[in-house]
Design a protein around this motif. Structure first.
Motif, PDB file in Angstrom:
ATOM      1  N   LEU A  30      44.851  40.030  40.753  1.00  0.00           N
ATOM      2  CA  LEU A  30      44.918  41.006  40.190  1.00  0.00           C
ATOM      3  C   LEU A  30      43.463  41.655  39.522  1.00  0.00           C
ATOM      4  CD1 LEU A  30      48.310  41.254  38.043  1.00  0.00           C
ATOM      5  CD2 LEU A  30      47.686  42.157  40.284  1.00  0.00           C
ATOM      6  N   VAL A  31      42.654  40.863  38.939  1.00  0.00           N
ATOM      7  CA  VAL A  31      41.411  41.110  38.625  1.00  0.00           C
ATOM      8  C   VAL A  31      40.353  41.516  39.581  1.00  0.00           C
ATOM      9  CG1 VAL A  31      39.368  40.403  36.918  1.00  0.00           C
ATOM     10  CG2 VAL A  31      41.669  40.142  36.169  1.00  0.00           C
ATOM     11  N   LYS A  32      40.758  40.728  40.744  1.00  0.00           N
ATOM     12  CA  LYS A  32      39.868  40.661  41.792  1.00  0.00           C
ATOM     13  C   LYS A  32      39.965  41.970  42.376  1.00  0.00           C
ATOM     14  CE  LYS A  32      40.773  39.000  45.921  1.00  0.00           C
ATOM     15  NZ  LYS A  32      40.984  38.088  46.899  1.00  0.00           N
ATOM     16  N   SER A  33      40.921  42.851  42.163  1.00  0.00           N
ATOM     17  CA  SER A  33      41.317  43.920  42.800  1.00  0.00           C
ATOM     18  C   SER A  33      41.231  45.127  42.008  1.00  0.00           C
ATOM     19  CB  SER A  33      42.768  43.993  43.211  1.00  0.00           C
ATOM     20  OG  SER A  33      43.291  42.888  44.205  1.00  0.00           O
ATOM     21  N   TYR A  73      46.951  50.980  32.467  1.00  0.00           N
ATOM     22  CA  TYR A  73      46.893  49.387  32.407  1.00  0.00           C
ATOM     23  C   TYR A  73      47.377  48.875  31.381  1.00  0.00           C
ATOM     24  CZ  TYR A  73      44.133  49.209  36.785  1.00  0.00           C
ATOM     25  OH  TYR A  73      43.791  49.338  38.206  1.00  0.00           O
ATOM     26  N   ALA A  74      47.047  49.608  30.089  1.00  0.00           N
ATOM     27  CA  ALA A  74      47.566  49.050  28.585  1.00  0.00           C
ATOM     28  C   ALA A  74      49.034  49.335  28.603  1.00  0.00           C
ATOM     29  CB  ALA A  74      46.702  49.958  27.642  1.00  0.00           C
ATOM     30  N   GLN A 109      47.552  39.891  30.982  1.00  0.00           N
ATOM     31  CA  GLN A 109      46.178  39.598  30.828  1.00  0.00           C
ATOM     32  C   GLN A 109      45.292  40.312  32.065  1.00  0.00           C
ATOM     33  OE1 GLN A 109      45.983  35.234  30.659  1.00  0.00           O
ATOM     34  NE2 GLN A 109      46.062  35.094  28.705  1.00  0.00           N
ATOM     35  N   ALA A 110      45.700  40.333  32.935  1.00  0.00           N
ATOM     36  CA  ALA A 110      44.833  41.039  34.036  1.00  0.00           C
ATOM     37  C   ALA A 110      44.995  42.867  33.949  1.00  0.00           C
ATOM     38  CB  ALA A 110      45.384  41.018  35.484  1.00  0.00           C
ATOM     39  N   LEU A 111      46.190  43.091  33.561  1.00  0.00           N
ATOM     40  CA  LEU A 111      46.349  44.303  33.029  1.00  0.00           C
ATOM     41  C   LEU A 111      45.336  44.698  31.908  1.00  0.00           C
ATOM     42  CD1 LEU A 111      50.020  45.000  33.808  1.00  0.00           C
ATOM     43  CD2 LEU A 111      48.166  45.877  35.160  1.00  0.00           C
TER      44      LEU A 111
END
Length: 103
Positions: A8-11, A30-31, A81-83
């Motif tokens: 997810l973070v990579k994206s 995202y939050a 966490q990614a969001l």
């Protein structure tokens, strides 16, 4: 080891090219997604607790629900966490942009 968080973070979008409005909207979305995941985890915990106190809750239903809960619990925390990471990244870009405007 890579997991859903890394994917997810990579994206994560390149927030530098977002407008201020888009940054604010992205950060809020995202939050809100992370908050929803945390709410779901709390709900799962409450439901599991209540199920243990129900007399007509069969062993078969309990096993089925435990399998479903385990799938959710394996992935939802890292997704949250990614969001949050993406929300923080959007906020960081917006803060840096605001600092540049004041200089």
């Amino acid at each position: 080891m890579r997991d859903i968080y890394h994917q997810l973070v990579k994206s994560t979008p390149d927030f530098k090219h977002f407008s201020d409005q888009d940054l604010a909207e992205s950060s809020d979305l995202y939050a809100a997604g992370a908050f929803a995941i945390n709410s779901a985890l709390t709900l799962i915990g409450n439901l599991a607790f209540d199920a243990t106190n129900a007399e007509d809750y069969s062993d078969e239903d309990a096993r089925r629900d435990l399998v479903l809960i385990s799938h959710a619990l394996r992935h939802l925390p890292r997704m949250a966490q990614a969001l949050n990471q993406n929300s923080d990244a959007a906020d960081y870009v917006r803060t840096q942009r605001d600092k540049g405007k004041k200089s």
